[in-house]
Design a protein around this motif. Structure first.
Motif, PDB file in Angstrom:
ATOM      1  N   GLU A   1       0.827  -1.212   0.000  1.00  0.00           N
ATOM      2  CA  GLU A   1       0.000   0.000   0.000  1.00  0.00           C
ATOM      3  C   GLU A   1       0.856   1.254   0.000  1.00  0.00           C
ATOM      4  N   PHE A   2       0.300   2.303  -0.572  1.00  0.00           N
ATOM      5  CA  PHE A   2       0.956   3.600  -0.628  1.00  0.00           C
ATOM      6  C   PHE A   2       1.040   4.212   0.762  1.00  0.00           C
ATOM      7  N   VAL A   3       2.178   4.864   1.045  1.00  0.00           N
ATOM      8  CA  VAL A   3       2.365   5.543   2.326  1.00  0.00           C
ATOM      9  C   VAL A   3       2.541   7.044   2.109  1.00  0.00           C
ATOM     10  N   ALA A   4       3.528   7.420   1.282  1.00  0.00           N
ATOM     11  CA  ALA A   4       3.827   8.837   1.097  1.00  0.00           C
ATOM     12  C   ALA A   4       4.597   9.030  -0.201  1.00  0.00           C
TER      13      ALA A   4
ATOM     14  N   PHE B   1       3.629  10.713   9.945  1.00  0.00           N
ATOM     15  CA  PHE B   1       4.807  10.458   9.118  1.00  0.00           C
ATOM     16  C   PHE B   1       5.132  11.708   8.298  1.00  0.00           C
ATOM     17  N   THR B   2       6.421  11.886   8.028  1.00  0.00           N
ATOM     18  CA  THR B   2       6.875  12.988   7.184  1.00  0.00           C
ATOM     19  C   THR B   2       7.895  12.473   6.176  1.00  0.00           C
ATOM     20  N   ILE B   3       7.625  12.731   4.903  1.00  0.00           N
ATOM     21  CA  ILE B   3       8.568  12.368   3.860  1.00  0.00           C
ATOM     22  C   ILE B   3       9.380  13.604   3.488  1.00  0.00           C
ATOM     23  N   SER B   4      10.665  13.400   3.239  1.00  0.00           N
ATOM     24  CA  SER B   4      11.530  14.507   2.837  1.00  0.00           C
ATOM     25  C   SER B   4      12.625  13.945   1.938  1.00  0.00           C
ATOM     26  N   ARG B   5      13.372  14.837   1.313  1.00  0.00           N
ATOM     27  CA  ARG B   5      14.454  14.393   0.449  1.00  0.00           C
ATOM     28  C   ARG B   5      15.588  15.400   0.478  1.00  0.00           C
ATOM     29  N   ASP B   6      16.781  14.876   0.189  1.00  0.00           N
ATOM     30  CA  ASP B   6      17.968  15.708   0.052  1.00  0.00           C
ATOM     31  C   ASP B   6      18.586  15.346  -1.300  1.00  0.00           C
TER      32      ASP B   6
ATOM     33  N   ASP C   1      -4.139   8.410   4.316  1.00  0.00           N
ATOM     34  CA  ASP C   1      -4.886   8.868   5.494  1.00  0.00           C
ATOM     35  C   ASP C   1      -4.384   8.188   6.762  1.00  0.00           C
ATOM     36  N   SER C   2      -3.905   6.956   6.638  1.00  0.00           N
ATOM     37  CA  SER C   2      -3.509   6.206   7.825  1.00  0.00           C
ATOM     38  C   SER C   2      -2.233   6.737   8.476  1.00  0.00           C
TER      39      SER C   2
END
Length: 124
Positions: free
Chosen positions: A46-49, A68-73, A62-63
């Motif tokens: 299942e998709f998370v972020a 949760f927080t997605i980030s990138r560098d 939604d869950s």
């Protein structure tokens, strides 16, 4: 070709936190939108972020929204998933994925490359 390697999984108590990392090979990391999916035993992946190429847009299921927080560098070719207030139902193998186009972000077939996954186990 892009190779993705996840790390940071482990065992944590409910209410705790983990930070997952996904390191990408190659010099084109910034041309890919990145996402996290998860698969619990006996369930579909299942998709998370998801995060856009520049990091300016993020999407969450939604869950996990608000926890949760997605980030990138893009300088480090790495995407992260900060997971707080973990629940036993978050237990799963977590996968990162790369998308070279702008498909439906929650659909697995949108993504061109996948990592091998990292196990997250949340005890009650």
């Amino acid at each position: 070709q892009v190779q993705l390697v996840e790390s940071g999984g482990g065992l944590v108590q409910a209410g705790g936190s983990l930070r997952l990392s996904c390191a990408a090979s190659g010099r084109t990391f910034s041309t890919y939108a990145m996402a996290w999916f998860r698969q619990a035993p006996g369930r579909d992946r299942e998709f998370v972020a998801r995060i856009s190429r520049s990091g300016g847009r993020t999407y969450y299921s939604d869950s996990v929204k608000g926890r949760f927080t997605i980030s990138r560098d893009n300088r480090k070719n790495t995407v992260y998933l900060q997971m707080n207030s973990l629940k036993p139902e978050d237990t799963a193998v977590y996968y990162c994925a790369a998308d070279s186009a702008d498909g439906n972000y929650y659909v697995q077939n949108t993504y061109d490359y996948w990592g091998q996954g990292t196990q997250v186990t949340v005890s009650s």
